[in-house]
Design an enzyme around this catalytic site. Structure first.
Site, PDB file in Angstrom:
ATOM      1  N   THR A 102       0.876  -1.167  -0.091  1.00 58.26           N
ATOM      2  CA  THR A 102       0.321  -0.334   0.472  1.00 58.26           C
ATOM      3  C   THR A 102       1.016   1.593  -0.036  1.00 58.26           C
ATOM      4  O   THR A 102       1.648   1.618   0.513  1.00 58.26           O
ATOM      5  CB  THR A 102      -0.738  -0.272   1.621  1.00 58.26           C
ATOM      6  OG1 THR A 102      -2.017  -0.878   0.859  1.00 58.26           O
ATOM      7  CG2 THR A 102      -1.468   1.564   1.286  1.00 58.26           C
ATOM      8  N   LYS A 177      -7.225   1.353  -3.321  1.00 54.49           N
ATOM      9  CA  LYS A 177      -6.627   0.983  -1.366  1.00 54.49           C
ATOM     10  C   LYS A 177      -7.041   2.202  -0.792  1.00 54.49           C
ATOM     11  O   LYS A 177      -7.228   1.749   0.670  1.00 54.49           O
ATOM     12  CB  LYS A 177      -5.320   0.193  -1.680  1.00 54.49           C
ATOM     13  CG  LYS A 177      -4.440   0.070   0.021  1.00 54.49           C
ATOM     14  CD  LYS A 177      -5.649  -1.321   0.324  1.00 54.49           C
ATOM     15  CE  LYS A 177      -5.165  -1.377   2.021  1.00 54.49           C
ATOM     16  NZ  LYS A 177      -3.823  -2.261   2.085  1.00 54.49           N
ATOM     17  N   LYS A 245       0.791   4.521   8.045  1.00 55.95           N
ATOM     18  CA  LYS A 245       1.243   5.015   7.566  1.00 55.95           C
ATOM     19  C   LYS A 245      -0.343   5.467   6.563  1.00 55.95           C
ATOM     20  O   LYS A 245      -0.347   6.216   5.222  1.00 55.95           O
ATOM     21  CB  LYS A 245       2.496   4.651   6.894  1.00 55.95           C
ATOM     22  CG  LYS A 245       2.933   4.284   5.472  1.00 55.95           C
ATOM     23  CD  LYS A 245       2.335   3.576   4.463  1.00 55.95           C
ATOM     24  CE  LYS A 245       2.888   1.961   4.154  1.00 55.95           C
ATOM     25  NZ  LYS A 245       2.217   0.881   3.283  1.00 55.95           N
TER      26      LYS A 245
END
Length: 294
Positions: A102, A177, A245
């Site tokens: 990701t 995502k 993150k």
């Protein structure tokens, strides 16, 4: 272009909570699996079963028709792909590069452009499903890139996932995502608040879960992480540090599009507080400790 029938040697970089299971599916399918990870011990089990260890990204790049990456942070992706000793500098002409980390949509676009200039085929293909989905080859795989490139590696991706959707051009997989992580962020707050409420009300959390998980409140997080919360199991299917993150990437991307995402911003704030208390290497279900304060 390398076609599906040409693929014999597959490289895999990053053998963490999800990556190790994903790589094993490829090995079991009969491909020659090449592995690299900064912590060599993480590859020991796969090497014992026949995988080939490399001590550098460049040597793997020269040996494989397809290379898959599943690492931690965008800075790791950038170094692995765009660095002097990285994949794009050393991969075979016509090779396919699949980043399942990701990461940043803008970085995915940069990698695609750099790869194309060298006669390589890059797609961004982040996944959702956690450790369970990785073990059971039931990941959802979200893809950005050229249709022909996606088709060439589809059979390989199907070894790791059951829901494979080509979302659009380079970066589209990463944007998808981000949608996934935004939905999870607020949902995890709801799951933890509901279970904390059940406890405060003197209810049996397992009984409450049985009632609500199959109704309108149902979600993957409720059904899969709810039982872990009740059992006090905080081990990671997905690390809090990586979720923070991801939320940062999503917030940055949303800002670029002039989109306000208050639920996402609040979730990141709560998870940052947990990380500061030492929970960064626990699973996302550890958010329950914000509500129980234990």
């Amino acid at each position: 272009m390398t076609t599906a029938s040409d693929i014999r040697n597959v490289g895999f970089i990053g053998l963490g909570v999800m990556g190790a299971s994903m790589a094993r599916h490829i090995l079991k399918a009969g491909y020659t699996l090449h592995v690299y990870t900064r912590t060599a011990s993480k590859a020991a089990s796969l090497v014992a079963d026949g995988a080939i260890w490399h001590d550098a990204v460049a040597s793997m790049a020269k040996a494989c028709e397809v290379i898959i990456t599943m690492v931690g942070y965008p800075k790791d992706v950038e170094e692995i792909y765009l660095g002097q000793d990285g994949l794009i500098a050393h991969a075979k002409e016509g090779a396919h590069l699949i980043d399942m980390t990701t990461s940043s949509p803008l970085l995915a676009q940069r990698i695609f452009d750099a790869a194309a200039a060298k006669g390589l085929h890059a797609i961004d293909a982040p996944v959702s499903g956690g450790d369970v989905g990785a073990r059971e080859a039931r990941l959802s795989i979200m893809i950005g890139g050229e249709s022909a490139d996606v088709q060439a590696v589809h059979s390989l991706l199907s070894l790791m996932g059951s829901n494979i959707v080509h979302q659009g051009q380079a970066g589209a997989g990463q944007h998808t995502k981000m949608c996934n992580q935004i939905a999870i962020a607020s949902n995890m707050m709801g799951v933890c608040e509901a279970l904390a409420y059940a406890e405060k009300a003197g209810l049996n959390p397992e009984s409450v879960l049985k009632s609500i998980e199959s109704g309108a409140a149902g979600s993957w997080s409720l059904s899969n992480l709810g039982p872990r919360i009740i059992a006090g199991n905080l081990e990671p299917g997905f690390y809090i540090k990586h979720f923070i993150k991801d939320m940062g990437i999503a917030l940055e991307s949303a800002k670029e599009m002039n989109l306000d995402t208050p639920g996402l911003a609040l979730a990141r704030q709560l998870y940052r507080q947990l990380a500061e208390k030492g929970y960064e290497d626990k699973g996302t279900q550890a958010l329950i400790h914000y509500y129980t304060r234990s």
